[in-house]
Design a protein around this motif. Structure first.
Motif, PDB file in Angstrom:
ATOM      1  N   ILE A   1     -88.419  14.073  -2.923  1.00 22.94           N
ATOM      2  CA  ILE A   1     -88.146  14.287  -4.187  1.00 22.94           C
ATOM      3  C   ILE A   1     -88.878  12.774  -4.711  1.00 22.94           C
ATOM      4  N   SER A   2     -89.279  13.226  -6.050  1.00 25.29           N
ATOM      5  CA  SER A   2     -89.970  11.917  -6.769  1.00 25.29           C
ATOM      6  C   SER A   2     -89.186  11.438  -8.043  1.00 25.29           C
ATOM      7  N   ILE A   3     -88.278  10.346  -8.058  1.00 24.66           N
ATOM      8  CA  ILE A   3     -87.594   9.908  -9.261  1.00 24.66           C
ATOM      9  C   ILE A   3     -88.085   8.799  -9.942  1.00 24.66           C
ATOM     10  N   LEU A   4     -88.094   7.578  -9.102  1.00 24.07           N
ATOM     11  CA  LEU A   4     -88.432   6.329  -9.674  1.00 24.07           C
ATOM     12  C   LEU A   4     -89.931   6.415  -9.605  1.00 24.07           C
TER      13      LEU A   4
ATOM     14  N   ARG B   1     -91.958   8.905 -10.477  1.00 24.30           N
ATOM     15  CA  ARG B   1     -92.548   9.705 -11.532  1.00 24.30           C
ATOM     16  C   ARG B   1     -93.010   8.727 -12.783  1.00 24.30           C
ATOM     17  N   LEU B   2     -92.718   7.311 -12.615  1.00 21.65           N
ATOM     18  CA  LEU B   2     -92.794   6.257 -13.649  1.00 21.65           C
ATOM     19  C   LEU B   2     -94.380   5.940 -13.621  1.00 21.65           C
ATOM     20  N   GLY B   3     -94.802   6.190 -12.242  1.00 25.35           N
ATOM     21  CA  GLY B   3     -96.321   5.865 -11.986  1.00 25.35           C
ATOM     22  C   GLY B   3     -96.656   4.442 -11.964  1.00 25.35           C
ATOM     23  N   THR B   4     -97.771   3.971 -12.019  1.00 24.16           N
ATOM     24  CA  THR B   4     -98.259   2.811 -11.668  1.00 24.16           C
ATOM     25  C   THR B   4     -98.575   2.077 -13.090  1.00 24.16           C
ATOM     26  N   VAL B   5     -98.661   0.851 -12.897  1.00 22.66           N
ATOM     27  CA  VAL B   5     -99.038  -0.236 -13.987  1.00 22.66           C
ATOM     28  C   VAL B   5    -100.296  -1.208 -13.456  1.00 22.66           C
TER      29      VAL B   5
ATOM     30  N   TYR C   1    -105.155  -5.224 -10.351  1.00 19.23           N
ATOM     31  CA  TYR C   1    -104.091  -4.794  -9.325  1.00 19.23           C
ATOM     32  C   TYR C   1    -103.474  -3.376  -9.971  1.00 19.23           C
ATOM     33  N   VAL C   2    -103.225  -2.658  -9.058  1.00 13.58           N
ATOM     34  CA  VAL C   2    -102.351  -1.310  -9.241  1.00 13.58           C
ATOM     35  C   VAL C   2    -100.908  -1.518  -8.811  1.00 13.58           C
ATOM     36  N   ILE C   3    -100.018  -1.621  -9.378  1.00  6.09           N
ATOM     37  CA  ILE C   3     -98.967  -1.723  -8.911  1.00  6.09           C
ATOM     38  C   ILE C   3     -97.834  -0.419  -9.283  1.00  6.09           C
ATOM     39  N   LYS C   4     -96.960  -0.124  -8.406  1.00  5.80           N
ATOM     40  CA  LYS C   4     -95.950   0.979  -8.950  1.00  5.80           C
ATOM     41  C   LYS C   4     -94.913   0.440  -9.706  1.00  5.80           C
ATOM     42  N   TRP C   5     -94.366   1.068 -10.532  1.00  2.00           N
ATOM     43  CA  TRP C   5     -93.399   0.757 -11.435  1.00  2.00           C
ATOM     44  C   TRP C   5     -92.058   0.626 -10.301  1.00  2.00           C
ATOM     45  N   SER C   6     -92.139   1.728  -9.591  1.00  6.30           N
ATOM     46  CA  SER C   6     -90.707   1.827  -8.646  1.00  6.30           C
ATOM     47  C   SER C   6     -90.669   0.699  -7.996  1.00  6.30           C
ATOM     48  N   ALA C   7     -91.845  -0.175  -7.452  1.00  7.28           N
ATOM     49  CA  ALA C   7     -91.635  -1.282  -6.904  1.00  7.28           C
ATOM     50  C   ALA C   7     -91.094  -2.493  -7.424  1.00  7.28           C
ATOM     51  N   ILE C   8     -91.793  -2.316  -8.824  1.00  8.83           N
ATOM     52  CA  ILE C   8     -91.269  -3.477  -9.797  1.00  8.83           C
ATOM     53  C   ILE C   8     -89.994  -3.459 -10.078  1.00  8.83           C
ATOM     54  N   ILE C   9     -89.253  -2.187 -10.465  1.00  8.16           N
ATOM     55  CA  ILE C   9     -87.792  -1.797 -10.897  1.00  8.16           C
ATOM     56  C   ILE C   9     -87.011  -2.418  -9.731  1.00  8.16           C
ATOM     57  N   THR C  10     -87.472  -1.972  -8.322  1.00  4.45           N
ATOM     58  CA  THR C  10     -86.774  -2.347  -7.185  1.00  4.45           C
ATOM     59  C   THR C  10     -86.528  -3.903  -7.161  1.00  4.45           C
TER      60      THR C  10
ATOM     61  N   SER D   1     -80.541   3.504  -1.697  1.00  3.31           N
ATOM     62  CA  SER D   1     -80.895   4.936  -1.336  1.00  3.31           C
ATOM     63  C   SER D   1     -81.869   5.167  -2.694  1.00  3.31           C
ATOM     64  N   MET D   2     -81.450   4.802  -3.663  1.00  2.00           N
ATOM     65  CA  MET D   2     -82.285   5.169  -4.962  1.00  2.00           C
ATOM     66  C   MET D   2     -83.843   4.610  -4.745  1.00  2.00           C
ATOM     67  N   PHE D   3     -83.679   3.279  -4.617  1.00  2.00           N
ATOM     68  CA  PHE D   3     -85.066   2.563  -4.253  1.00  2.00           C
ATOM     69  C   PHE D   3     -85.787   2.839  -3.166  1.00  2.00           C
ATOM     70  N   TYR D   4     -85.112   3.577  -2.017  1.00  2.00           N
ATOM     71  CA  TYR D   4     -85.741   4.141  -0.807  1.00  2.00           C
ATOM     72  C   TYR D   4     -86.576   5.427  -0.870  1.00  2.00           C
ATOM     73  N   LEU D   5     -86.021   6.261  -1.888  1.00  2.00           N
ATOM     74  CA  LEU D   5     -86.488   7.406  -1.862  1.00  2.00           C
ATOM     75  C   LEU D   5     -88.213   7.540  -2.259  1.00  2.00           C
ATOM     76  N   PRO D   6     -88.643   6.549  -3.007  1.00  2.00           N
ATOM     77  CA  PRO D   6     -90.075   6.791  -3.154  1.00  2.00           C
ATOM     78  C   PRO D   6     -91.092   6.382  -1.943  1.00  2.00           C
TER      79      PRO D   6
END
Ligand SMILES: Nc1ncnc2c1ncn2[C@@H]1O[C@H](COP(=O)(O)OP(=O)(O)OP(=O)(O)O)[C@@H](O)[C@H]1O
Ligand SMILES: [Mg+2]
Lengths: 236, 296
Positions: free
Chosen positions: B125-128, B130-134, B139-148, B208-213
């Motif tokens: 399932i993709s939740i975080l 979905r926010l894509g990358t920046v 450098y291309v960085i995932k938003w999910s990683a930054i949020i985490t 859990s939330m952060f691990y899903l991506p």
């Protein structure tokens, strides 16, 4: 009606019986001391009263309420505090945090602040070290902290387990002065002491505990003058 | 740069889980090996709730995802409290081995229940993500990683403040150092233990939330991060809160760095556990562990 009434208290550690049915009482405003050799069961008695050890039989009545099976936090809430054997201050926490824990069940924040300031007035050294980790205090300072911490709870009955242990003669005298002072301010005191001489001197009444049983009782002066007691506990 | 952010992000996940191990150890003096499985349960609840709420027409996805997360957090927090009350509390005072075996039992029980409810197949399932990358420079960085990283850091700061500054936090430290003395202050130890399990499980839901991506949802989802985070807690010094954070981040960074070097990538896990062993050989109490004075 006594403030604290202990009846036929029996405590076991596994199969070993540490208290063999002891009875004693402490009245409002008294200093009562419990003397006895190492291993007699003095600490066990106090731990049982405050609910850290469950007795096998007997009852503990405090303020006309049966507290025998009450959890310790409710017993403390009803007005009993303890200065435990070996002080047991929180070594890894600051002096301030130790005092705040003493006031754990107090609700009035302003009063807690005032109480802490009073402690620092009485023991300026604790004030100087308020943010210091309590484990770094000297033995004497730790004892002052342990007593102050217990007083933060505004106890009606204060149980003190060998408060003069390991202190220099000067500090021992200071500790006994503080005990008398607390008592004159209305706190009822149950005192366990190695220093039977000094304890009997300030006590209104005393009990002698021998291997889990009470073998003598009387006023402090009576016991201090009894030849057997002198021989066994006062060095002749 | 990307490696650094990803490493910190994985590290934050490990740290959040490690905090649960270390707090429970500090206060209940037991190793809660079912902790990893709470993360798995959290992931399933988030998954199920999202599948359900995303189909509710007018609700924006971020809102339904947030609701899903909050529900998962509530469920996991209760689960943590219930596990402690039902499985561990009766064993308090029993041998540490009995508690350990029970914890392993609870772990398998949770996995079994999850398999009964959701089946054994892996779901994604993709939740975080979905926010894509920046793009940061080149450098291309995932938003999910930054949020985490950011949220993880905020949570940890809040936790430290909570423990240092509040009445309950102070009671937790007191129980951890000397349970009997804490009781003499009027601390209700059962309540503090419950709160500790609740906090640990709540933190696990963030994990859990952060691990899903970076994973798929399956009944054994919790096993790997669980064991790694446990290693992190031990590296940092079990019982030490800053230690759990340090150990978590260290292990996360090592893992991502090793994975990014193709020559060692297949040995990553071995390297992580070698690190654990080396640190324990040099410093048996862990990096920030405290030597407990012997009680008389
Ligand atoms: N946790 C325990 N487990 C088993 N036996 C214990 C435990 N604590 C105390 N005992 C035993 O119970 C008896 C009473 O111990 P207690 O500590 O109450 O004595 P005390 O009068 O306080 O002695 P001291 O003057 O040395 O402090 C002793 O025989 C002791 O060995
Ligand atoms: Mg004793």
């Amino acid at each position: 009606m006594a403030l604290l009434e202990v009846k036929d208290l029996q405590v076991f550690y596994g199969v070993i019986q540490a208290l063999k049915g002891i009875s004693f009482e402490v009245s409002q405003g008294e200093i009562v001391t419990l003397i006895g050799a190492n291993g007699a069961g003095k600490t066990t008695t106090m731990q049982t009263v405050i609910g850290l050890i469950q007795p096998k039989a007997g009852s503990i009545i405090y303020n006309e309420k049966d507290i025998t099976k009450m959890p310790s936090h409710k017993i403390v809430a009803s007005g009993i505090s303890q200065v435990p054997e070996g002080r047991r201050i929180f070594q890894e926490l600051s002096v301030y945090d130790n005092l705040m824990l003493g006031a754990y069940l107090q609700k009035d924040q302003k009063k807690i602040k005032d109480d802490i300031e009073n402690v620092f007035d009485q023991f300026p050294i604790l004030g100087e070290r308020r943010t210091q980790i309590a484990g770094t205090l000297s033995g004497g300072e730790q004892q002052m902290l342990a007593m102050s911490r217990a007083l933060m709870a505004h106890p009606t009955l204060l149980m003190m387990d060998e408060p003069s242990m390991g202190l220099s003669p000067l500090l021992v005298s200071q500790v006994f002065d503080i005990i008398k002072d607390m008592n004159s301010k209305g706190i009822t005191i149950l005192l366990v002491e190695q220093n039977a001489e000094k304890a009997l001197k300030i006590a209104d009444r005393a009990y002698v505990l021998e291997t889990g049983a009470i073998t003598a009782s009387g006023t402090g002066a009576e016991l201090a003058s009894s030849p057997e007691i002198r021989k066994a506990y006062l060095g002749g | 740069m990307a490696v650094a952010i990803n490493g910190l992000s994985l590290g934050a996940i490990y740290a959040l889980i490690a905090l649960g191990y270390t707090m429970v150890y500090g206060i209940a003096k037991m190793l809660n090996f079912a902790h990893g499985d709470v993360i798995m349960v959290g992931a399933y609840i988030i998954y199920t709730m999202c599948m359900f709420t995303w189909n509710i027409g007018s609700m924006p996805i971020w809102l339904s995802s947030l609701i899903s997360f909050v529900v998962a957090m509530a469920v996991c927090t209760c689960l943590g409290i219930v596990i402690e009350k039902v499985a561990y509390k009766p064993l308090r005072g029993a041998s540490p081995l009995a508690a350990l075996i029970t914890a392993i039992g609870v772990s398998y029980l949770l996995q079994g229940i999850a398999q009964l409810i959701w089946g054994a197949d892996q779901r994604t399932i993709s939740i975080l993500d979905r926010l894509g990358t920046v793009n940061l420079g080149s450098y291309v960085i995932k938003w999910s990683a930054i949020i985490t990283v950011v949220v993880g850091a905020i949570i940890m700061v809040c936790l430290v403040m909570f423990i240092k500054k509040t009445r309950t936090g102070r009671a937790m430290l007191a129980v951890s150092e000397d349970k009997g003395a804490a009781q003499m202050m009027g601390v209700n130890v059962n309540a503090i233990v419950s709160i500790t399990f609740a906090i640990g499980s709540g933190l696990a839901t963030f994990a859990s939330m952060f691990y899903l991506p970076i994973t798929s949802v399956s009944p054994t989802l919790g096993a790997m991060p669980g064991i790694k985070a446990f290693a992190a807690a031990v590296i940092g010094g079990i019982g030490s809160i800053p230690g759990a954070m340090l150990g978590g981040v260290l292990l996360g960074v090592v893992e991502v760095v090793c994975n990014s070097i193709s020559a060692v990538a297949s040995y990553t896990t071995a390297i992580e556990f070698a690190l654990l062993i080396i640190i324990l050989l040099v410093r048996p109490i862990g990096l920030l562990g405290k030597k407990r004075r012997i009680k008389v």
